[in-house]
Design a protein around this motif. Structure first.
Motif, mmCIF file in Angstrom:
data_model
loop_
_atom_site.group_PDB
_atom_site.id
_atom_site.type_symbol
_atom_site.label_atom_id
_atom_site.label_comp_id
_atom_site.label_asym_id
_atom_site.label_seq_id
_atom_site.Cartn_x
_atom_site.Cartn_y
_atom_site.Cartn_z
ATOM 1 N N UNK A 129 0.825 -1.205 0.000
ATOM 2 C CA UNK A 129 0.000 0.000 0.000
ATOM 3 C C UNK A 129 0.859 1.254 0.000
ATOM 4 N N UNK A 130 0.552 2.159 -0.884
ATOM 5 C CA UNK A 130 1.214 3.455 -0.948
ATOM 6 C C UNK A 130 0.726 4.332 0.203
ATOM 7 N N UNK A 131 1.645 4.978 0.923
ATOM 8 C CA UNK A 131 1.223 5.875 2.003
ATOM 9 C C UNK A 131 0.271 6.968 1.517
ATOM 10 N N UNK A 132 0.493 7.494 0.324
ATOM 11 C CA UNK A 132 -0.386 8.545 -0.207
ATOM 12 C C UNK A 132 -1.800 8.013 -0.419
ATOM 13 N N UNK A 133 -1.908 6.782 -0.878
ATOM 14 C CA UNK A 133 -3.236 6.193 -1.108
ATOM 15 C C UNK A 133 -3.899 5.820 0.219
ATOM 16 N N UNK A 134 -3.103 5.446 1.212
ATOM 17 C CA UNK A 134 -3.659 5.213 2.552
ATOM 18 C C UNK A 134 -4.237 6.526 3.076
ATOM 19 N N UNK A 135 -3.477 7.600 2.915
ATOM 20 C CA UNK A 135 -3.953 8.916 3.367
ATOM 21 C C UNK A 135 -5.247 9.301 2.655
ATOM 22 N N UNK A 136 -5.349 8.955 1.388
ATOM 23 C CA UNK A 136 -6.565 9.262 0.619
ATOM 24 C C UNK A 136 -7.773 8.565 1.237
ATOM 25 N N UNK A 137 -7.647 7.273 1.515
ATOM 26 C CA UNK A 137 -8.802 6.567 2.078
ATOM 27 C C UNK A 137 -9.085 7.013 3.511
ATOM 28 N N UNK A 138 -8.046 7.372 4.255
ATOM 29 C CA UNK A 138 -8.285 7.869 5.613
ATOM 30 C C UNK A 138 -9.062 9.179 5.574
ATOM 31 N N UNK A 139 -8.734 10.033 4.617
ATOM 32 C CA UNK A 139 -9.491 11.273 4.457
ATOM 33 C C UNK A 139 -10.954 10.985 4.180
ATOM 34 N N UNK A 140 -11.207 10.002 3.320
ATOM 35 C CA UNK A 140 -12.582 9.617 3.000
ATOM 36 C C UNK A 140 -13.287 9.028 4.223
ATOM 37 N N UNK A 141 -12.567 8.207 4.967
ATOM 38 C CA UNK A 141 -13.143 7.583 6.157
ATOM 39 C C UNK A 141 -13.479 8.650 7.191
ATOM 40 N N UNK A 142 -12.571 9.597 7.429
ATOM 41 C CA UNK A 142 -12.826 10.654 8.408
ATOM 42 C C UNK A 142 -14.007 11.518 7.986
ATOM 43 N N UNK A 143 -14.156 11.718 6.682
ATOM 44 C CA UNK A 143 -15.295 12.480 6.164
ATOM 45 C C UNK A 143 -16.608 11.762 6.484
ATOM 46 N N UNK A 144 -16.641 10.466 6.235
ATOM 47 C CA UNK A 144 -17.844 9.675 6.510
ATOM 48 C C UNK A 144 -18.107 9.617 8.015
ATOM 49 N N UNK A 145 -17.063 9.462 8.817
ATOM 50 C CA UNK A 145 -17.230 9.430 10.275
ATOM 51 C C UNK A 145 -17.829 10.756 10.749
ATOM 52 N N UNK A 146 -17.372 11.858 10.178
ATOM 53 C CA UNK A 146 -17.954 13.163 10.505
ATOM 54 C C UNK A 146 -19.431 13.216 10.183
ATOM 55 N N UNK A 147 -19.808 12.684 9.017
ATOM 56 C CA UNK A 147 -21.226 12.642 8.639
ATOM 57 C C UNK A 147 -22.020 11.765 9.606
ATOM 58 N N UNK A 148 -21.436 10.639 9.995
ATOM 59 C CA UNK A 148 -22.101 9.722 10.930
ATOM 60 C C UNK A 148 -22.334 10.436 12.258
ATOM 61 N N UNK A 149 -21.332 11.171 12.739
ATOM 62 C CA UNK A 149 -21.464 11.894 14.002
ATOM 63 C C UNK A 149 -22.514 13.001 13.899
ATOM 64 N N UNK B 242 -15.341 -2.849 8.913
ATOM 65 C CA UNK B 242 -15.915 -3.022 7.573
ATOM 66 C C UNK B 242 -15.728 -1.768 6.728
ATOM 67 N N UNK B 243 -15.917 -0.608 7.342
ATOM 68 C CA UNK B 243 -15.724 0.654 6.621
ATOM 69 C C UNK B 243 -14.299 0.720 6.085
ATOM 70 N N UNK B 244 -13.339 0.410 6.934
ATOM 71 C CA UNK B 244 -11.931 0.458 6.523
ATOM 72 C C UNK B 244 -11.675 -0.558 5.415
ATOM 73 N N UNK B 245 -12.175 -1.774 5.585
ATOM 74 C CA UNK B 245 -11.921 -2.814 4.586
ATOM 75 C C UNK B 245 -12.575 -2.474 3.258
ATOM 76 N N UNK B 246 -13.761 -1.915 3.279
ATOM 77 C CA UNK B 246 -14.427 -1.516 2.038
ATOM 78 C C UNK B 246 -13.566 -0.495 1.300
ATOM 79 N N UNK B 247 -13.013 0.452 2.031
ATOM 80 C CA UNK B 247 -12.147 1.453 1.407
ATOM 81 C C UNK B 247 -10.853 0.831 0.894
ATOM 82 N N UNK B 248 -10.293 -0.101 1.643
ATOM 83 C CA UNK B 248 -9.071 -0.789 1.209
ATOM 84 C C UNK B 248 -9.342 -1.556 -0.081
ATOM 85 N N UNK B 249 -10.449 -2.293 -0.111
ATOM 86 C CA UNK B 249 -10.787 -3.069 -1.305
ATOM 87 C C UNK B 249 -10.991 -2.145 -2.497
#
Length: 175
Positions: free
Chosen positions: A42-62, A77-84
């Motif tokens: 996994x590329x660190x830049x691509x990990x950062x990309x999915x983390x940004x997306x995950x944090x965005x969704x977590x914000x919406x959930x909150x 599951x959220x993390x794995x879906x983004x990884x896949x």
């Protein structure tokens, strides 16, 4: 035994390392019939990309107050879906390019109810999945530290008397 001479990193070393992120491995979901290609590194830049997306969704959930969606199993599951989505050749509709909570739930349901979800999930090297969690934990620590620092600054500003007139004027101007 003689000690090895330290090596200076050169730009070509980075080129070689970056090529690792482009390599894929084929995972057969059904022998000689159905496959998916995954990135085993996994590329660190691509990990950062999915983390940004995950944090965005977590914000919406909150914001929506859907607390059960923040449970660890759901977040796994959220993390794995983004990884896949990011590190495999899974062809997904364009509408899932950016996630909202509703799109995430729909995408997760389609993926997790499928018999291949577990096989795809387990095909990624565990140490690469661990990188995602470590980077996410690091981000949360940074956010917590920044929040703590901000509170300390606010406390200092509110509780300590200001002797410098210029600082006092700036504070009034920014209030």
């Amino acid at each position: 035994m003689a000690a090895q001479k330290p090596l200076n990193v050169v730009m070509t070393d980075f080129d070689k390392l970056n090529q690792l992120y482009d390599q894929t491995e084929r995972v057969w979901l059904k022998e000689n019939e159905i496959f998916i290609d995954i990135h085993p590194t996994f590329s660190p830049a691509r990990i950062d990309k999915i983390l940004g997306e995950i944090f965005e969704v977590v914000g919406q959930i909150q914001e929506q107050g859907i607390e059960d969606m923040l449970e660890p199993e759901f977040m796994d599951h959220v993390i794995m879906v983004h990884v896949i989505r990011e590190f495999s050749s899974l062809d997904y509709p364009e509408e899932f390019e950016s996630f909202t909570v509703d799109k995430l739930i729909q995408f997760m349901q389609n993926l997790t109810r499928n018999e291949y979800y577990e096989k795809i999930s387990l095909s990624f090297p565990q140490d690469e999945i661990q990188k995602v969690y470590e980077r996410m934990t690091g981000r949360y620590k940074q956010i917590a530290e920044m929040s703590h620092m901000q509170k300390m600054i606010e406390t200092i500003n509110s509780e300590l008397p200001i002797f410098n007139e210029e600082v006092a004027r700036l504070r009034l101007a920014n209030a």
